[in-house]
Design an enzyme around this catalytic site. Structure first.
Site, mmCIF file in Angstrom:
data_model
loop_
_atom_site.group_PDB
_atom_site.id
_atom_site.type_symbol
_atom_site.label_atom_id
_atom_site.label_comp_id
_atom_site.label_asym_id
_atom_site.label_seq_id
_atom_site.Cartn_x
_atom_site.Cartn_y
_atom_site.Cartn_z
ATOM 1 N N LYS A 1 -2.158 -1.590 -3.822
ATOM 2 C CA LYS A 1 -3.032 -0.437 -3.787
ATOM 3 C C LYS A 1 -2.237 0.945 -3.857
ATOM 4 O O LYS A 1 -0.989 0.908 -3.339
ATOM 5 C CB LYS A 1 -3.973 -0.697 -2.699
ATOM 6 C CG LYS A 1 -4.613 0.748 -2.222
ATOM 7 C CD LYS A 1 -5.110 0.661 -0.837
ATOM 8 C CE LYS A 1 -5.782 2.060 -0.692
ATOM 9 N NZ LYS A 1 -6.189 2.237 0.646
ATOM 10 N N LYS B 1 1.012 -1.357 -0.153
ATOM 11 C CA LYS B 1 0.019 0.040 -0.088
ATOM 12 C C LYS B 1 1.063 1.150 -0.049
ATOM 13 O O LYS B 1 1.752 1.449 0.994
ATOM 14 C CB LYS B 1 -0.969 0.100 1.192
ATOM 15 C CG LYS B 1 -1.890 1.190 1.344
ATOM 16 C CD LYS B 1 -2.709 1.096 2.468
ATOM 17 C CE LYS B 1 -3.553 2.474 2.306
ATOM 18 N NZ LYS B 1 -4.493 2.319 3.618
HETATM 19 C C1 PBG Z 1 -7.681 3.625 5.683
HETATM 20 C C2 PBG Z 1 -7.822 3.367 4.175
HETATM 21 C C3 PBG Z 1 -7.496 4.312 3.181
HETATM 22 C C4 PBG Z 1 -8.100 3.706 2.017
HETATM 23 C C5 PBG Z 1 -8.453 2.695 2.330
HETATM 24 N N1 PBG Z 1 -8.113 2.239 3.514
HETATM 25 C C6 PBG Z 1 -7.204 5.821 3.262
HETATM 26 C C7 PBG Z 1 -5.866 5.956 3.429
HETATM 27 O O1 PBG Z 1 -4.805 5.015 3.770
HETATM 28 O O2 PBG Z 1 -5.416 7.115 3.389
HETATM 29 C C8 PBG Z 1 -8.070 4.296 0.601
HETATM 30 C C9 PBG Z 1 -9.318 3.955 -0.313
HETATM 31 C C10 PBG Z 1 -9.515 4.781 -1.519
HETATM 32 O O3 PBG Z 1 -8.927 5.741 -1.741
HETATM 33 O O4 PBG Z 1 -10.360 4.529 -1.921
HETATM 34 N N2 PBG Z 1 -6.278 3.355 6.092
HETATM 35 ZN ZN ZN Z 2 -5.849 4.130 8.106
#
Ligand code: PBG
Ligand code: ZN
Length: 328
Positions: free
Chosen positions: A248, A195
Site C-alpha cells: 500500500k 505500508k
Molecule cells: C489507517 C489507515 C489509513 C489508510 C488505511 N488505513 C490512513 C493512514 O494510514 O493515514 C489509507 C487508506 C486510503 O488512503 O485509502 N491507518
Molecule cells: Zn492509523
C-alpha cells in the site's frame, strides 16, 4: 516482407482472439470494498471522494445490499466515532461504532458477506496518530495492547478477518496471540505489511477525519524510496503469523507488489488508496479521461503485477460494469 516469421499482431486481430489469449482478468471475486461507518447523526458524501460516503449504521445496510448485488462480497470497515481521546478508547470499546456495525451487518447478511475491519487507532485518537503518544512520538509497545483489544473486540462482534494498518513493530504476533487465546484461532489476519508514508492517503484523512494533529507518520510508516525494506517487513509479518500480506499504496508501488509476488507464496493484497481514486474521479469529471476504461486498466495492472486481492473504492462501479459486460 512475407518472410517475416514472427507477427504478434496475428493474435490481436479480433476481440474473440484477443480474449482467448488474455493473461489477466479482474472479477468481482478479487475485490474488497472499503466502507466508512459513522456515529454522526446523518450519512454524508466525502467531498474529495465523489461516490464514497460515511454511512450511519442504519444507512449501511441498504448500501451493502447494493455491494452484494454488484457481485462484490467482501468489505473493509473504517469507523468514525462520536468521541475521540488521547488513547483511542472508542477503537476498542465493545459498544463502539465498528462492533455495532459488524453485529448489525451480520444480522442482515449472515456469512454471505465477508467483513474485514481495519484495526488502527488514528480514527479514534484526538491527535490523529496510529498509537499512543509518549515523548512526542508514537510509543510502539504500549500501543500493541490496545491493538490486541481492538482485534479481539471486533472478532467477538463477528468479524471474518482482522486487518491491522498501524505499522507498529510486532503487532501481527501480538494480535495473533490475543486472537488465539480468546478462541479466535480461525480468524485470519490480513497485514498491511509494506505500508508507505504516502501523500496518496490525503482524501482518506478527510473521510476518516484522521489527519495527524502534529508531525506526520514517517516514524512508523515506511520511507517511499525503500524496496528491500518492504520485503523484510513482509517476511516479518509472515513469520509472526500473517495469512495475507498487503502492499500500500498501489500504483506508485507496483514494483514492490511484483517483488512480493515473486518472493512469497501467501496471498497478496494491494490497496488502491484514496488519492488514486480521487485523481481518476477528478480527471473524469473534467472530461479528460474515459473513466470506466481507466478504472479497468488500473485494476488489471494490479492483477498483472501479482495481486490476489484488490482493495478499491472503485469496486462496486467496476463490478456493476463487469456484470453488464458479461450479460451483453
Ligand atoms: C489507517 C489507515 C489509513 C489508510 C488505511 N488505513 C490512513 C493512514 O494510514 O493515514 C489509507 C487508506 C486510503 O488512503 O485509502 N491507518
Ligand atoms: Zn492509523
Amino acid at each position: 516482407m512475407a518472410d517475416l516469421l514472427h507477427r504478434p499482431r496475428r493474435l490481436r486481430g479480433t476481440a474473440s482472439i484477443r480474449s482467448l489469449v488474455r493473461e489477466n482478468h479482474v472479477t468481482p471475486d478479487d475485490l474488497l470494498y472499503p466502507m466508512f461507518v459513522t456515529a454522526e447523526a446523518a450519512s454524508s458524501e466525502i467531498g474529495s471522494m465523489p461516490g464514497v460516503f460515511r454511512y450511519t449504521i442504519e444507512d449501511l445496510t441498504p448500501a451493502v445490499n447494493r455491494v452484494l448485488a454488484s457481485g462484490v462480497h467482501a468489505i473493509m470497515l473504517f469507523g468514525i466515532p462520536a468521541d475521540k481521546d488521547s488513547v483511542g478508547s472508542q477503537g476498542y470499546a465493545s459498544d463502539g461504532i465498528i462492533p455495532s456495525a459488524i453485529s448489525s451487518l451480520r444480522k442482515s447478511f449472515g456469512k454471505e458477506l465477508t467483513i474485514v475491519p481495519d484495526v488502527c487507532l488514528c480514527e479514534y485518537t484526538d491527535h490523529g496518530h496510529c498509537g499512543i503518544i509518549e515523548n512526542g512520538d508514537v510509543a510502539n509497545d504500549p500501543t500493541l495492547g490496545l491493538l490486541q483489544r481492538a482485534a479481539v473486540t471486533y472478532a467477538q462482534a463477528g468479524a471474518d478477518m482482522i486487518a491491522p494498518s498501524d505499522m507498529m513493530d510486532g503487532r501481527i504476533g501480538a494480535i495473533r496471540s490475543a486472537l488465539d487465546t480468546s478462541g479466535f484461532e480461525q480468524i485470519p489476519i490480513m497485514a498491511y505489511s509494506a505500508k508507505y508514508a504516502s501523500a496518496y492517503y490525503g482524501p482518506f484523512r478527510e473521510a476518516a477525519d484522521s489527519a495527524p494533529q502534529f508531525g506526520d507518520r514517517r516514524t512508523y510508516q515506511m520511507d517511499p524510496p525503500n524496496r528491500r525494506e518492504a520485503l523484510r517487513e513482509i517476511a516479518l509479518d509472515i513469520d509472526e503469523g500473517a495469512d495475507i500480506v498487503m502492499v500500500k499504496p498501489g500504483l506508485a508501488y507496483l514494483d514492490i507488489l511484483r517483488e512480493a509476488r515473486d518472493n512469497f507464496d501467501v496471498p497478496i493484497a494491494v490497496y488502491n488508496v484514496s488519492g488514486e481514486y480521487s485523481m481518476i474521479k477528478a480527471a473524469a469529471r473534467n472530461g479528460w479521461i474515459d473513466e470506466q476504461r481507466v478504472i479497468a486498466e488500473t485494476l488489471t495492472a494490479f492483477k498483472r503485477a501479482g495481486a490476489d486481492i484488490i482493495l478499491t473504492y472503485h469496486a462496486v462501479e467496476y463490478a456493476e460494469a463487469w456484470q453488464r459486460a458479461v450479460r451483453a
